[in-house]
Scaffold this motif. Structure first.
Motif, PDB file in Angstrom:
ATOM      1  N   ASP A  38      41.009  41.002  46.473  1.00  0.00           N
ATOM      2  CA  ASP A  38      39.842  40.936  47.357  1.00  0.00           C
ATOM      3  C   ASP A  38      40.289  40.377  48.703  1.00  0.00           C
ATOM      4  OD1 ASP A  38      37.415  40.512  48.680  1.00  0.00           O
ATOM      5  OD2 ASP A  38      36.353  40.066  46.818  1.00  0.00           O
ATOM      6  N   TYR A  39      40.266  41.210  49.710  1.00  0.00           N
ATOM      7  CA  TYR A  39      40.756  40.840  51.041  1.00  0.00           C
ATOM      8  C   TYR A  39      39.979  39.679  51.643  1.00  0.00           C
ATOM      9  CZ  TYR A  39      41.402  41.331  56.115  1.00  0.00           C
ATOM     10  OH  TYR A  39      41.630  41.108  57.448  1.00  0.00           O
ATOM     11  N   TYR A  40      38.714  39.510  51.264  1.00  0.00           N
ATOM     12  CA  TYR A  40      37.841  38.528  51.925  1.00  0.00           C
ATOM     13  C   TYR A  40      37.955  37.128  51.343  1.00  0.00           C
ATOM     14  CZ  TYR A  40      35.894  42.947  53.472  1.00  0.00           C
ATOM     15  OH  TYR A  40      35.754  44.203  53.995  1.00  0.00           O
ATOM     16  N   LEU A  41      38.776  36.949  50.305  1.00  0.00           N
ATOM     17  CA  LEU A  41      38.939  35.633  49.696  1.00  0.00           C
ATOM     18  C   LEU A  41      40.178  34.945  50.256  1.00  0.00           C
ATOM     19  CD1 LEU A  41      38.080  36.487  45.970  1.00  0.00           C
ATOM     20  CD2 LEU A  41      36.541  35.889  47.863  1.00  0.00           C
ATOM     21  N   ASN A  42      40.323  33.667  49.908  1.00  0.00           N
ATOM     22  CA  ASN A  42      41.478  32.860  50.348  1.00  0.00           C
ATOM     23  C   ASN A  42      41.972  32.064  49.142  1.00  0.00           C
ATOM     24  OD1 ASN A  42      41.604  32.973  53.593  1.00  0.00           O
ATOM     25  ND2 ASN A  42      39.465  33.024  52.932  1.00  0.00           N
ATOM     26  N   ALA A  83      51.067  36.527  48.612  1.00  0.00           N
ATOM     27  CA  ALA A  83      50.554  37.070  47.358  1.00  0.00           C
ATOM     28  C   ALA A  83      49.896  38.409  47.666  1.00  0.00           C
ATOM     29  CB  ALA A  83      49.546  36.116  46.720  1.00  0.00           C
ATOM     30  N   ALA A  84      50.215  39.413  46.843  1.00  0.00           N
ATOM     31  CA  ALA A  84      49.757  40.769  47.115  1.00  0.00           C
ATOM     32  C   ALA A  84      49.036  41.339  45.895  1.00  0.00           C
ATOM     33  CB  ALA A  84      50.936  41.660  47.513  1.00  0.00           C
ATOM     34  N   ALA A  85      48.460  42.522  46.119  1.00  0.00           N
ATOM     35  CA  ALA A  85      47.732  43.192  45.049  1.00  0.00           C
ATOM     36  C   ALA A  85      48.651  43.658  43.934  1.00  0.00           C
ATOM     37  CB  ALA A  85      46.954  44.374  45.624  1.00  0.00           C
ATOM     38  N   VAL A  99      31.625  31.148  48.008  1.00  0.00           N
ATOM     39  CA  VAL A  99      32.293  30.465  49.121  1.00  0.00           C
ATOM     40  C   VAL A  99      33.727  30.991  49.183  1.00  0.00           C
ATOM     41  CG1 VAL A  99      32.990  28.256  50.094  1.00  0.00           C
ATOM     42  CG2 VAL A  99      30.841  28.437  48.817  1.00  0.00           C
ATOM     43  N   GLY A 100      33.999  31.846  50.168  1.00  0.00           N
ATOM     44  CA  GLY A 100      35.290  32.514  50.247  1.00  0.00           C
ATOM     45  C   GLY A 100      36.270  31.917  51.239  1.00  0.00           C
ATOM     46  N   SER A 101      35.834  30.935  52.042  1.00  0.00           N
ATOM     47  CA  SER A 101      36.732  30.347  53.042  1.00  0.00           C
ATOM     48  C   SER A 101      36.462  28.860  53.175  1.00  0.00           C
ATOM     49  CB  SER A 101      36.577  31.043  54.398  1.00  0.00           C
ATOM     50  OG  SER A 101      35.228  31.036  54.813  1.00  0.00           O
ATOM     51  N   THR A 146      54.710  45.958  46.791  1.00  0.00           N
ATOM     52  CA  THR A 146      54.386  47.374  46.596  1.00  0.00           C
ATOM     53  C   THR A 146      52.918  47.670  46.837  1.00  0.00           C
ATOM     54  OG1 THR A 146      54.091  46.977  44.216  1.00  0.00           O
ATOM     55  CG2 THR A 146      56.279  47.675  44.967  1.00  0.00           C
ATOM     56  N   SER A 147      52.135  46.641  47.133  1.00  0.00           N
ATOM     57  CA  SER A 147      50.723  46.813  47.488  1.00  0.00           C
ATOM     58  C   SER A 147      50.425  45.915  48.680  1.00  0.00           C
ATOM     59  CB  SER A 147      49.805  46.468  46.310  1.00  0.00           C
ATOM     60  OG  SER A 147      50.063  47.319  45.209  1.00  0.00           O
ATOM     61  N   ARG A 148      49.224  46.030  49.229  1.00  0.00           N
ATOM     62  CA  ARG A 148      48.896  45.298  50.445  1.00  0.00           C
ATOM     63  C   ARG A 148      48.970  43.791  50.235  1.00  0.00           C
ATOM     64  NH1 ARG A 148      42.354  45.500  51.510  1.00  0.00           N
ATOM     65  NH2 ARG A 148      41.668  44.760  49.458  1.00  0.00           N
ATOM     66  N   VAL A 149      49.403  43.096  51.267  1.00  0.00           N
ATOM     67  CA  VAL A 149      49.506  41.638  51.236  1.00  0.00           C
ATOM     68  C   VAL A 149      48.110  41.061  51.476  1.00  0.00           C
ATOM     69  CG1 VAL A 149      50.561  39.617  52.279  1.00  0.00           C
ATOM     70  CG2 VAL A 149      51.877  41.734  52.058  1.00  0.00           C
ATOM     71  N   LEU A 150      47.667  40.219  50.558  1.00  0.00           N
ATOM     72  CA  LEU A 150      46.307  39.679  50.620  1.00  0.00           C
ATOM     73  C   LEU A 150      46.256  38.261  51.172  1.00  0.00           C
ATOM     74  CD1 LEU A 150      45.113  40.914  47.109  1.00  0.00           C
ATOM     75  CD2 LEU A 150      44.446  41.875  49.321  1.00  0.00           C
TER      76      LEU A 150
END
Length: 434
Positions: free
Chosen positions: A138-142, A397-399, A226-228, A379-383
């Motif tokens: 999930d791109y929007y989390l931290n 950490a990536a997908a 709460v994502g950030s 091998t997947s996007r960096v999150l």
């Protein structure tokens, strides 16, 4: 950075470098000449004429004489300086050459060349790779943060794990129930001991990692996850999917002290400036806000300082310049793919660079923004990304469910530092929480 300039009241400045002018300036026309130019007044024409006439006769018709007469002739020739073989001779010797650059400076220059810092080599592969199963894509989390005590925290599903970089040990901090999880954000306090954990049920937990105890739970501020999270001494700022940004004073019973309203969608990025005066926030509404604590008020929603709309995708990546307090860098999502630089005093966009991708790590040189290298391995996007306390290592950490460590900024320099003062913040008054 630009190099400093040297100036001296004894040297007049001009279009040339003062140092060059100081070394090459001549006092008279006869000093510091780079070669010896002969002149007629210094030439011995009488001896030259003798060597061309009488001397040649003596060689063609040698006279046999006694040993004593031959010894007398050689002694007389030495006394009259007639033992020279060159026809054109000079009465005066060339002047002793003068060093244009003092020996002290040349020796110091050579010493600097020998001690020059070698060119840094950027490794193309990660130096360590760890498994990260159940990492939420999930791109929007931290879900990743590296604390000042050199311990890295990562949330995998409903569990927060701690990895100690000093000894590579792993421990489990907390696991939440399914109705409260998954964990949506983690953030270390400045002391490197306490950590905030944001949950999917809109709550935030505060933990003491030294004793593995939960200190308190912040409730009622948000209506959704709460994502950030971002710390400013004893103030914990939380950003939620409801678009709200809340400043919580963790020392008091009713922690909410300020509320910022501006985002219309989820807040996915928060970062305080080094001075603690300005807060940058990015959201899924493609907006970037700059908030000034000096205008904050607990009685009404705080008005932003700047509302910036240049990004065309979600704004999550935020970083304040470590040596210029009002310089902020922001990164947009896959629909934007740009890094933008802002003057947060005026709200002006200073520069924008198209990165071309978001699926690998790229090292840039500031301010030229020349690409120094690419770090490939995921091998997947960096999150998620975090930097070590010494500033040399980057963890990503990536997908693909891997956690990789990159030695992107070299080996830390060992510098003797004075013992730091004991920092009481942010939990020095926990006994006041009732």
């Amino acid at each position: 950075m630009d190099s400093g300039s040297l100036s001296s009241p004894a040297v007049k400045t001009g279009s040339r470098c003062p140092l060059q002018e100081q070394f090459l300036q001549r006092k008279t026309s006869r000093e510091n000449l780079d070669r010896f130019i002969p002149n007629r007044s210094a030439m011995d024409f009488d001896y030259a004429h003798y060597m061309l006439t009488e001397g040649a006769k003596g060689k063609e018709n040698p006279v046999v004489c006694s040993p004593s007469r031959e010894a007398y002739r050689k002694l007389l020739a030495e006394s009259l300086n007639m033992n020279r073989t060159r026809i054109l001779a000079f009465k005066n010797k060339p002047p002793t050459p003068v060093d244009l650059i003092p020996h002290e400076i040349t020796s110091s220059t050579h010493q600097q060349d020998r001690t020059a810092k070698p060119r840094r080599i950027i490794p193309q592969t990660s130096e360590r790779t760890l498994d990260a199963p159940d990492l939420v894509d999930d791109y929007y989390l931290n879900l990743l943060d590296w604390g000042s005590a050199n311990v890295l925290a990562i949330a995998l599903g409903n569990t927060v794990y701690l990895w100690d970089a000093s000894n590579s040990s792993t421990s489990e901090l907390v696991t939440v129930d399914d109705e409260n999880g998954p964990i949506t954000s983690v953030s270390w306090a400045p002391d490197g001991r306490h950590i905030a954990v944001g949950l999917n049920n809109s709550e935030v937990q505060l933990w003491d990692t030294a004793s593995d105890k939960q200190l308190r739970t912040l409730r009622g501020g948000h209506r959704q996850r709460v994502g950030s999270l971002a710390w400013n001494n004893h103030i914990l700022t939380t950003g939620g999917m409801d678009g709200r940004i809340i400043n919580n004073d963790v020392r008091i019973r009713s922690p909410i002290v300020e509320t910022y309203r501006g985002h219309e969608q989820e807040v996915c990025g928060l970062k305080w400036s080094a001075s603690g005066q300005q807060l940058a926030s990015g959201g899924n509404d493609n907006l970037l806000y700059i908030w000034d604590r000096g205008t904050a008020s607990s009685s009404s929603p705080t008005q932003w300082l700047h509302r910036l709309e240049d990004h065309t995708s979600a704004v999550k990546a935020l970083a304040w310049c470590p040596f210029q307090g009002n310089l902020l860098a922001t990164g947009g999502g896959s629909g934007d793919r740009s890094i933008k630089f802002w003057n947060t005093h005026t709200g002006a966009c200073l520069n924008s660079v198209d990165t071309g991708s978001q699926n690998q790590l790229t090292l840039w040189k500031y301010p030229s923004m020349v690409k120094m290298g690419e770090l490939n391995g995921h091998t997947s996007r960096v999150l998620y990304m975090a930097q070590s306390p010494d500033g040399c290592t980057v963890a990503t950490a990536a997908a693909d469910e891997t956690l990789r460590f990159w030695n992107a900024f070299g080996t830390p320099e060992v510098v003797a530092k004075a013992a730091p003062k004991a920092r009481a913040e942010p939990f020095s008054h926990m006994n006041r929480i009732r």
